[in-house]
Structure formats: structure tokens, C-alpha cells
Design an enzyme around this catalytic site. Structure first.
Site, PDB file in Angstrom:
ATOM      1  N   THR A   1     -10.141   3.914   2.411  1.00  0.00           N
ATOM      2  CA  THR A   1      -9.526   2.708   2.874  1.00  0.00           C
ATOM      3  C   THR A   1     -10.765   1.546   2.449  1.00  0.00           C
ATOM      4  O   THR A   1      -9.873   0.490   2.130  1.00  0.00           O
ATOM      5  CB  THR A   1      -9.327   2.610   4.493  1.00  0.00           C
ATOM      6  OG1 THR A   1      -8.763   4.064   4.762  1.00  0.00           O
ATOM      7  CG2 THR A   1      -9.211   1.673   5.176  1.00  0.00           C
TER       8      THR A   1
ATOM      9  N   LYS B   1      -0.020   2.989   4.105  1.00  0.00           N
ATOM     10  CA  LYS B   1      -0.637   4.163   4.115  1.00  0.00           C
ATOM     11  C   LYS B   1       0.420   5.205   4.568  1.00  0.00           C
ATOM     12  O   LYS B   1       1.009   5.247   5.573  1.00  0.00           O
ATOM     13  CB  LYS B   1      -1.492   3.993   5.375  1.00  0.00           C
ATOM     14  CG  LYS B   1      -2.299   5.286   5.814  1.00  0.00           C
ATOM     15  CD  LYS B   1      -3.479   5.609   4.976  1.00  0.00           C
ATOM     16  CE  LYS B   1      -4.148   6.762   5.597  1.00  0.00           C
ATOM     17  NZ  LYS B   1      -5.336   7.296   4.589  1.00  0.00           N
TER      18      LYS B   1
ATOM     19  N   GLU C   1      -2.402   3.624  -0.088  1.00  0.00           N
ATOM     20  CA  GLU C   1      -3.752   4.535   0.153  1.00  0.00           C
ATOM     21  C   GLU C   1      -3.131   6.031   0.597  1.00  0.00           C
ATOM     22  O   GLU C   1      -2.535   6.024   1.515  1.00  0.00           O
ATOM     23  CB  GLU C   1      -4.663   4.116   1.183  1.00  0.00           C
ATOM     24  CG  GLU C   1      -5.872   4.835   1.263  1.00  0.00           C
ATOM     25  CD  GLU C   1      -6.625   4.679   2.787  1.00  0.00           C
ATOM     26  OE1 GLU C   1      -7.203   5.636   2.985  1.00  0.00           O
ATOM     27  OE2 GLU C   1      -6.387   3.653   3.295  1.00  0.00           O
ATOM     28  N   GLY C   2      -3.414   6.885  -0.277  1.00  0.00           N
ATOM     29  CA  GLY C   2      -3.259   8.133   0.315  1.00  0.00           C
ATOM     30  C   GLY C   2      -3.951   8.971   1.421  1.00  0.00           C
ATOM     31  O   GLY C   2      -4.759   8.188   1.829  1.00  0.00           O
ATOM     32  N   ALA C   3      -3.667  10.017   1.842  1.00  0.00           N
ATOM     33  CA  ALA C   3      -4.366  10.703   2.894  1.00  0.00           C
ATOM     34  C   ALA C   3      -5.134  11.864   2.272  1.00  0.00           C
ATOM     35  O   ALA C   3      -4.642  12.671   1.485  1.00  0.00           O
ATOM     36  CB  ALA C   3      -3.452  11.134   4.096  1.00  0.00           C
TER      37      ALA C   3
END
Length: 231
Positions: free
Chosen positions: A18, A39, A114-116
Site C-alpha cells: 500500500t 484494491k 494493489e493486490g492482496a
């Protein structure tokens, strides 16, 4: 200008994705671009509140967007996405995320996604985060959490990204362990072995300082603005 995007992934969870995504957004905005944030999947938030990563991305972006497009899947429990989805009786669908991305892209010059978790975190019984990145077709920014074991994690992740034939936008090193031994040597090894440019190396910051330092260390090459468009 048709929208471009960047997909921010990491060698693990908690490595500063992040923070890097926010820095990228500010750097792109500084070039006069309309930047949307996304996201696709977030897990972990108090009842009635936004996930803190989603909130940070929304605050950084300069394109107003429907929250359901910015964060199509939100789960309260901070666990792996496919587990959180199962517990909520939901299936995470790549096409739902891709449709949300297309709506964001229609309103923006650049979308920072943004990936997790890490690169291969499962999303459902079949797909994982790498499948999502491939579905969106975006250049990848890899965030390397600098701690013991990071060389193996980074190189394996880079190998998997290459197997997907996705373009590299670059990588960022983030010191997450202030006691890490041989920090300089480890960063040098990453510079020598990882493909793509090193966009920056962030020294260890306490959580309360991280948000005010994101613009001090990131280098954004000119060509990043003009990377592959979505079809």
C-alpha cells in the site's frame, strides 16, 4: 489517452504494498495524470469502516470512483481472500474485478491496482492473484520485504511473473526488519538478479511515519507512464 495501469504485488503480506501504491499514485499525479486506485480484494476491517489500505488508496487518488469498483470484494476477517470469501458465502470472480477495472480505466489516465497478500495468494478454488494480474494484463511492480529469506522469495516471485509473460515495471525494496543482517549485500544481490529497474529502497520506518515519507524515495522512470494499454 487510453488508460494504462500498474499492478502492485509483493513477496508476502505486510511488505508495504500500500505504501508503494500510494507513492506511485502521487508520483503519477505529479506528472499531471488522472490516477485511479484499485484494491480488488481487501480483508480486514472493523464493522462499518473501510479497510485501511483501501482508505489510503482512495485518499491518494485524484479520480472519483464508486467504492464498489475501487474495492469489489471486502471482507471483515483478516485472512486469506479465498477463506474470507468462503466464510462470507461469496466466490471471488476475476470477471467482476476486470469489469470494475474497465470502469475505472474509462475515467482515468492510469489505474494503480494493489493486490492482496503475495503473488500466488488464492482467490477461489481455481484462480489466484497471479491469474488476476494476467487477466488485467498490467505491468508488475514487485515490492520486496527486506528481511531474512527475501532473496529466495523475490527470485521465485520474479520467476513466476516471467512465466506469465507479464511486463515488468520494476521493483521496490522495503526494509521491514530493522535488525536484518547484511542489508546492503542483500539489496545488491536483488539489484543483480531481479529483472527491471529498482524504483527505490525504503529504509525501515515505524508505521506512524510511513505515510509521510512515501514521496522521498521513489523514482518513477518516464517510460512507466507509457506502458502497455489494456485492450
Amino acid at each position: 489517452m487510453s488508460a494504462r495501469g500498474l499492478f502492485v504485488t509483493g513477496t508476502d503480506t505486510g511488505v508495504g504494498k500500500t505504501q508503494v501504491a500510494v507513492a506511485l499514485i502521487h508520483a503519477l499525479r505529479a506528472r499531471g495524470l488522472r490516477v485511479a486506485a484499485m484494491k480488488p480484494v481487501a480483508a480486514g476491517h472493523a464493522p462499518g469502516e473501510l479497510n485501511e489500505d483501501v482508505a489510503a488508496l482512495l485518499q491518494a487518488a485524484n479520480v472519483a470512483a464508486d467504492l464498489r469498483d475501487v474495492n469489489p470484494y471486502a471482507f471483515a476477517e483478516p485472512v486469506a481472500p479465498h477463506i474470507a470469501a468462503q466464510q462470507a458465502g461469496v466466490r471471488i470472480e476475476l470477471e467482476v474485478i476486470a469489469a470494475a477495472y474497465s470502469r475505472l480505466a474509462a475515467a482515468a489516465d492510469v489505474v494503480v491496482v494493489e493486490g492482496a497478500g503475495g503473488w500466488r495468494v488464492p482467490l477461489n478454488a481455481r484462480d489466484d492473484m497471479a491469474d488476476l494480474a494476467q487477466r488485467l494484463g498490467l505491468p508488475v511492480v514487485l515490492v520486496v520485504g527486506l528481511r531474512l529469506g527475501c532473496l529466495n522469495h523475490a527470485l521465485l516471485t520474479a520467476e513466476s511473473i516471467a512465466q506469465r509473460q507479464l511486463p515488468w515495471a520494476g521493483w521496490v525494496g522495503n526494509h521491514v526488519d530493522p535488525a536484518m543482517a547484511r542489508q546492503v549485500e542483500n539489496v545488491a544481490a536483488l539489484r543483480a538478479r531481479l529483472p527491471g529497474s529498482c524504483l527505490g529502497v525504503q529504509e525501515f520506518l515505524h508505521e506512524e511515519l510511513a505515510s509521510v515519507a512515501v514521496l522521498q524515495w521513489l523514482t518513477l522512470p518516464e517510460e512507466l507512464v507509457y506502458l502497455n494499454s489494456l485492450k
